[in-house]
Motif scaffolding. Structure first.
Motif, PDB file in Angstrom:
ATOM      1  N   ALA A 111     -68.857  41.738  44.395  1.00  0.00           N
ATOM      2  CA  ALA A 111     -68.935  42.194  45.782  1.00  0.00           C
ATOM      3  C   ALA A 111     -68.231  43.533  45.974  1.00  0.00           C
ATOM      4  CB  ALA A 111     -68.348  41.137  46.716  1.00  0.00           C
ATOM      5  N   GLN A 112     -67.268  43.841  45.084  1.00  0.00           N
ATOM      6  CA  GLN A 112     -66.543  45.106  45.186  1.00  0.00           C
ATOM      7  C   GLN A 112     -67.209  46.218  44.380  1.00  0.00           C
ATOM      8  OE1 GLN A 112     -63.708  45.259  47.082  1.00  0.00           O
ATOM      9  NE2 GLN A 112     -64.085  43.114  47.564  1.00  0.00           N
ATOM     10  N   ALA A 113     -68.152  45.845  43.547  1.00  0.00           N
ATOM     11  CA  ALA A 113     -68.768  46.823  42.640  1.00  0.00           C
ATOM     12  C   ALA A 113     -69.547  47.860  43.450  1.00  0.00           C
ATOM     13  CB  ALA A 113     -69.699  46.113  41.679  1.00  0.00           C
ATOM     14  N   PRO A 114     -69.732  49.064  42.868  1.00  0.00           N
ATOM     15  CA  PRO A 114     -70.532  50.078  43.553  1.00  0.00           C
ATOM     16  C   PRO A 114     -71.905  49.520  43.920  1.00  0.00           C
ATOM     17  CG  PRO A 114     -69.537  50.983  41.563  1.00  0.00           C
ATOM     18  CD  PRO A 114     -69.208  49.532  41.588  1.00  0.00           C
ATOM     19  N   ARG A 115     -72.375  49.875  45.104  1.00  0.00           N
ATOM     20  CA  ARG A 115     -73.631  49.349  45.616  1.00  0.00           C
ATOM     21  C   ARG A 115     -74.802  49.498  44.639  1.00  0.00           C
ATOM     22  NH1 ARG A 115     -74.071  47.431  50.644  1.00  0.00           N
ATOM     23  NH2 ARG A 115     -72.039  47.812  51.556  1.00  0.00           N
ATOM     24  N   THR A 116     -74.771  50.608  43.894  1.00  0.00           N
ATOM     25  CA  THR A 116     -75.908  50.885  43.025  1.00  0.00           C
ATOM     26  C   THR A 116     -76.045  49.876  41.887  1.00  0.00           C
ATOM     27  OG1 THR A 116     -74.419  52.427  41.954  1.00  0.00           O
ATOM     28  CG2 THR A 116     -76.106  53.368  43.382  1.00  0.00           C
ATOM     29  N   ILE A 117     -74.928  49.344  41.393  1.00  0.00           N
ATOM     30  CA  ILE A 117     -75.062  48.436  40.249  1.00  0.00           C
ATOM     31  C   ILE A 117     -75.093  46.968  40.678  1.00  0.00           C
ATOM     32  CG2 ILE A 117     -74.006  50.058  38.622  1.00  0.00           C
ATOM     33  CD1 ILE A 117     -71.551  48.181  38.618  1.00  0.00           C
ATOM     34  N   ARG A 118     -74.904  46.684  41.981  1.00  0.00           N
ATOM     35  CA  ARG A 118     -74.887  45.295  42.422  1.00  0.00           C
ATOM     36  C   ARG A 118     -76.155  44.505  42.095  1.00  0.00           C
ATOM     37  NH1 ARG A 118     -72.162  45.357  48.331  1.00  0.00           N
ATOM     38  NH2 ARG A 118     -70.375  46.630  47.731  1.00  0.00           N
ATOM     39  N   GLY A 198     -65.144  45.003  55.172  1.00  0.00           N
ATOM     40  CA  GLY A 198     -64.013  45.580  54.451  1.00  0.00           C
ATOM     41  C   GLY A 198     -62.919  46.112  55.371  1.00  0.00           C
ATOM     42  N   THR A 199     -63.292  46.499  56.585  1.00  0.00           N
ATOM     43  CA  THR A 199     -62.282  47.082  57.493  1.00  0.00           C
ATOM     44  C   THR A 199     -61.223  46.042  57.860  1.00  0.00           C
ATOM     45  OG1 THR A 199     -63.739  46.542  59.329  1.00  0.00           O
ATOM     46  CG2 THR A 199     -63.825  48.787  58.516  1.00  0.00           C
ATOM     47  N   LEU A 200     -61.592  44.762  57.824  1.00  0.00           N
ATOM     48  CA  LEU A 200     -60.616  43.713  58.132  1.00  0.00           C
ATOM     49  C   LEU A 200     -59.457  43.764  57.151  1.00  0.00           C
ATOM     50  CD1 LEU A 200     -62.921  40.660  58.886  1.00  0.00           C
ATOM     51  CD2 LEU A 200     -61.529  41.954  60.503  1.00  0.00           C
ATOM     52  N   ILE A 201     -59.793  43.984  55.863  1.00  0.00           N
ATOM     53  CA  ILE A 201     -58.753  44.004  54.849  1.00  0.00           C
ATOM     54  C   ILE A 201     -57.909  45.269  55.003  1.00  0.00           C
ATOM     55  CG2 ILE A 201     -58.370  44.102  52.346  1.00  0.00           C
ATOM     56  CD1 ILE A 201     -61.299  42.517  52.555  1.00  0.00           C
ATOM     57  N   GLU A 202     -58.588  46.371  55.316  1.00  0.00           N
ATOM     58  CA  GLU A 202     -57.846  47.618  55.561  1.00  0.00           C
ATOM     59  C   GLU A 202     -56.868  47.422  56.704  1.00  0.00           C
ATOM     60  OE1 GLU A 202     -60.528  50.816  56.310  1.00  0.00           O
ATOM     61  OE2 GLU A 202     -61.107  50.951  54.209  1.00  0.00           O
TER      62      GLU A 202
ATOM     63  N   MET B   1     -66.426  50.170  52.019  1.00  0.00           N
ATOM     64  CA  MET B   1     -65.182  50.328  51.271  1.00  0.00           C
ATOM     65  C   MET B   1     -65.270  49.592  49.939  1.00  0.00           C
ATOM     66  SD  MET B   1     -61.508  48.747  52.048  1.00  0.00           S
ATOM     67  CE  MET B   1     -62.215  47.215  51.570  1.00  0.00           C
ATOM     68  N   ASN B   2     -65.213  50.308  48.863  1.00  0.00           N
ATOM     69  CA  ASN B   2     -65.275  49.665  47.567  1.00  0.00           C
ATOM     70  C   ASN B   2     -63.956  49.760  46.849  1.00  0.00           C
ATOM     71  OD1 ASN B   2     -67.913  48.708  47.431  1.00  0.00           O
ATOM     72  ND2 ASN B   2     -68.640  50.806  47.202  1.00  0.00           N
ATOM     73  N   ARG B   3     -63.608  48.649  46.204  1.00  0.00           N
ATOM     74  CA  ARG B   3     -62.389  48.653  45.408  1.00  0.00           C
ATOM     75  C   ARG B   3     -62.776  48.211  44.019  1.00  0.00           C
ATOM     76  NH1 ARG B   3     -57.709  46.714  48.750  1.00  0.00           N
ATOM     77  NH2 ARG B   3     -58.161  47.563  50.768  1.00  0.00           N
ATOM     78  N   TRP B   4     -63.305  49.126  43.290  1.00  0.00           N
ATOM     79  CA  TRP B   4     -63.796  48.831  41.943  1.00  0.00           C
ATOM     80  C   TRP B   4     -62.617  49.013  40.997  1.00  0.00           C
ATOM     81  CZ3 TRP B   4     -66.830  45.971  39.660  1.00  0.00           C
ATOM     82  CH2 TRP B   4     -67.546  46.290  38.503  1.00  0.00           C
ATOM     83  N   THR B   5     -61.652  48.100  41.103  1.00  0.00           N
ATOM     84  CA  THR B   5     -60.387  48.224  40.373  1.00  0.00           C
ATOM     85  C   THR B   5     -60.536  47.766  38.927  1.00  0.00           C
ATOM     86  OG1 THR B   5     -59.804  46.007  41.036  1.00  0.00           O
ATOM     87  CG2 THR B   5     -59.045  47.776  42.453  1.00  0.00           C
ATOM     88  N   PRO B   6     -59.578  48.137  38.067  1.00  0.00           N
ATOM     89  CA  PRO B   6     -59.630  47.669  36.674  1.00  0.00           C
ATOM     90  C   PRO B   6     -59.674  46.148  36.599  1.00  0.00           C
ATOM     91  CG  PRO B   6     -57.965  49.366  36.915  1.00  0.00           C
ATOM     92  CD  PRO B   6     -58.481  49.085  38.281  1.00  0.00           C
ATOM     93  N   PHE B   7     -58.953  45.474  37.509  1.00  0.00           N
ATOM     94  CA  PHE B   7     -58.960  44.012  37.498  1.00  0.00           C
ATOM     95  C   PHE B   7     -60.377  43.482  37.687  1.00  0.00           C
ATOM     96  CE2 PHE B   7     -58.888  40.047  40.004  1.00  0.00           C
ATOM     97  CZ  PHE B   7     -58.284  39.214  39.074  1.00  0.00           C
ATOM     98  N   ASN B   8     -61.093  44.091  38.626  1.00  0.00           N
ATOM     99  CA  ASN B   8     -62.475  43.673  38.868  1.00  0.00           C
ATOM    100  C   ASN B   8     -63.359  43.920  37.654  1.00  0.00           C
ATOM    101  OD1 ASN B   8     -62.005  42.751  41.415  1.00  0.00           O
ATOM    102  ND2 ASN B   8     -62.427  44.717  42.384  1.00  0.00           N
TER     103      ASN B   8
END
Lengths: 301, 272
Positions: A111-118, A198-202, B1-8
């Protein structure tokens, strides 16, 4: 005329699949229930009484009077069945928990990965789900065997000095369930996490939460529908699993799917295997109802 | 907002390694010269050659292909109708029971479904064989098709259907010329899902089948119980390859259609 045709079309859309499921899903269950109240007989079909409509009202009364709960009493008397039920539920519960622990970080990362590779990642999770269950379980035999790949690697690395016995133990069953059902866990988790704002977490972090706190207090509670769906999707079928305990488990592995199979194919005792199935269904009725509820909710959205 | 961290990245890498390494090992060792599945004895395709001479396995593959094709096709029709019924008709008598019967088979343990269908076939005096396996497969796979098609129907813009009806099209015609083309990708993936579920099923087939209707998974299962052999690796590799090609092709087609559709829409807007 047109209206009549339309009316018939509308009716058929409902009636055809409904009728099919009534005949091939509901009626078979009623038959299982009825046979679970019968007695084993050396005949074909191997149980009595056999329902005969020609007997009329008297025949029906006679038929009903011969039904009994003996098979269910038998299940309570032989501790083997009780143990099998308890151990099925325990194994299924803990392996589902493990699947959640393994699947959550994967779904989260997706879910955090860049949109393009999802889409590619999603496809990579779905692909094993399409590949044969039997083959995927079979693949683990060669890995877990005493002379298998896992032991070869561990011996080579010097971590162990003699092969670990994993195949034909409950550990292998846990590994098998986690592996086979992982996609069922990851997919609902991913769809819950992907929708997350994501803004919730921010906001949480701006207000002084650490990353972990933000995850635990914001992300995780919001992903709960996915957790519940994934849990049920894994837990329910795992409880009645046959292939995994049969191929990876050993003599210590008591699981109800295996018991039912043996009762039916080895002992050829149809009434007792029906009773085993009915009790299994009763064990699963609450989780199944929860699952239906979750599905209906998802539909309503 | 993306967090493509090393952990991920690490989670993804380990996750996919866990999912794919076992299958990869299975494929690699299908090309093993040695009869031992865990000791590498050099490259060889001899196990594939020996598959060609295994008549029992070939028969089972043929049975499976027929069962999967027939059951997937009928299940797709029934499942699509069921999806329509679920999304279009929110109120009819027995809707609760109906939706219950659609969702329950998705999680129902195979042993229960298999046993109940077998007892049903015996009760109605239907001889067990390829027909009963097909009936059993249709019953559980139509529910999967229904769920796949339903999710597409839920996001479907019904105003175009209403437009077709206002212009005088009958519901049947509206369905065939407006609805079906839009939901076609979901129907196709429903068919593929039904096909692979049928290809894959061991437990329900074992209950529902009779003499002369041994499916490939049943054959593989009886061989696996005797021990791990490179021949099973070879046949598994073939199955995995077929499914992988199918899934990837389907997703490329869906993607192309999607891109095409977006282009068409943009073009239409540009002209308007």
């Amino acid at each position: 005329m047109v209206r009549l045709v339309n009316g018939i079309f509308n009716r058929l859309v409902i009636a055809i699949p409904f009728g099919w499921l009534l005949i091939f899903f509901l009626v078979p269950f009623i038959i299982v229930m009825r046979i679970s109240l019968s007695t084993t007989a050396i005949a074909m079909p191997p149980y009595t009484p056999v329902f005969d409509i020609a007997g009329g009202w008297e025949g029906i009364k006679d038929f009903l009077s011969q039904l009994s709960f003996d098979n269910f009493l038998y299940l309570t008397q032989d501790s083997l069945y009780l143990k099998a039920y308890i151990s099925s539920v325990t194994i299924a519960f803990f392996s589902t928990l493990l699947t959640l622990l393994v699947g959550y970080p994967i779904a989260y990362a997706m879910a955090q990965a860049p949109r393009t590779i999802r889409p590619t990642l999603l496809m990579l999770v779905i692909l094993p789900f399409w590949t044969s269950f039997l083959i995927r379980v079979y693949a683990w035999i060669a890995i877990l065997k005493p002379e298998g790949f896992l032991n070869q690697i561990l011996l080579y690395l010097g971590l162990i000095h003699e092969p670990l016995i994993i195949l034909n133990t409950n550990v292998a069953v846990y590994i098998g369930i986690v592996y086979s059902y992982l996609p069922f866990m990851v997919l609902p988790l991913y769809s819950a996490l992907e929708k997350l704002d994501g803004t919730l977490i921010e906001a949480a972090e701006d207000l002084g939460c650490t990353r972990f706190q933000a995850f635990w207090k914001v992300t995780f509670p919001l992903s709960l529908p996915g957790v519940v769906a994934g849990f049920l999707l894994v837990f329910i079928p795992a409880t009645g699993e046959f292939v995994i305990p049969d191929l990876l488990g050993g003599s210590e592995t008591l699981m109800i799917g295996k018991t039912l199979w043996a009762e039916f194919f080895s002992n050829r005792d149809w009434p007792v295997s029906s009773a085993v199935a009915i009790v299994l269904l009763l064990v699963l009725v609450i989780p199944i109802a929860l699952f239906q509820n979750a599905q209906a909710k998802a539909q309503g959205e | 907002m993306n967090r493509w961290t090393p952990f991920n990245k690490v989670s993804i890498t380990f996750g996919f390694a866990f999912l794919y390494l076992p299958i990869l090992l299975l494929i690699v060792y299908s090309f093993n010269e040695s009869k031992l599945v865990t000791v590498w004895g050099g490259f060889s395709t001899k196990w594939y050659a020996s598959l060609l001479e295994n008549e029992a396995l070939k028969d089972a593959a043929w049975v499976t292909a027929r069962v999967a094709f027939t059951s997937a096709t009928i299940a797709t029709v029934l499942g699509t109708l069921a999806a329509l019924a679920l999304t279009r008709y929110t109120k009819f008598r027995g809707r609760f029971l109906f939706s219950g019967m659609i969702f329950a088979p998705l999680v129902m343990p195979d042993v229960i479904t298999g046993l109940s269908l077998l007892l049903f076939f015996v009760a109605v005096n239907l001889d067990r064989g390829i027909v009963t396996v097909i009936l059993a497969h249709i019953t559980f796979s139509m529910c999967y098709v229904a769920v796949v098609v339903q999710s597409r129907l839920l996001s479907f813009d019904r105003s175009i259907e209403e437009a077709a009806m206002d212009l005088g099209a009958t519901p049947v015609r509206t369905f065939l010329q407006v609805t079906l083309p839009v939901i076609a990708p979901a129907v196709v993936s429903g068919w593929m899902l039904a096909f692979t579920l049928s290809l894959d099923d061991l437990v329900i087939s074992s209950f529902a089948s009779g003499p002369g209707a041994t499916t490939l998974p049943m054959k593989i299962y009886s061989q696996v119980r005797l021990g791990v052999t490179p021949e099973i690796n070879a046949v598994s590799t073939i199955l995995v390859t077929i499914v992988t090609i199918g899934v990837i092709t389907a997703s490329i087609i869906t993607k192309r259609r999607e891109v095409q559709r977006q282009r068409d829409e943009q073009a239409a807007f540009a002209q308007g």
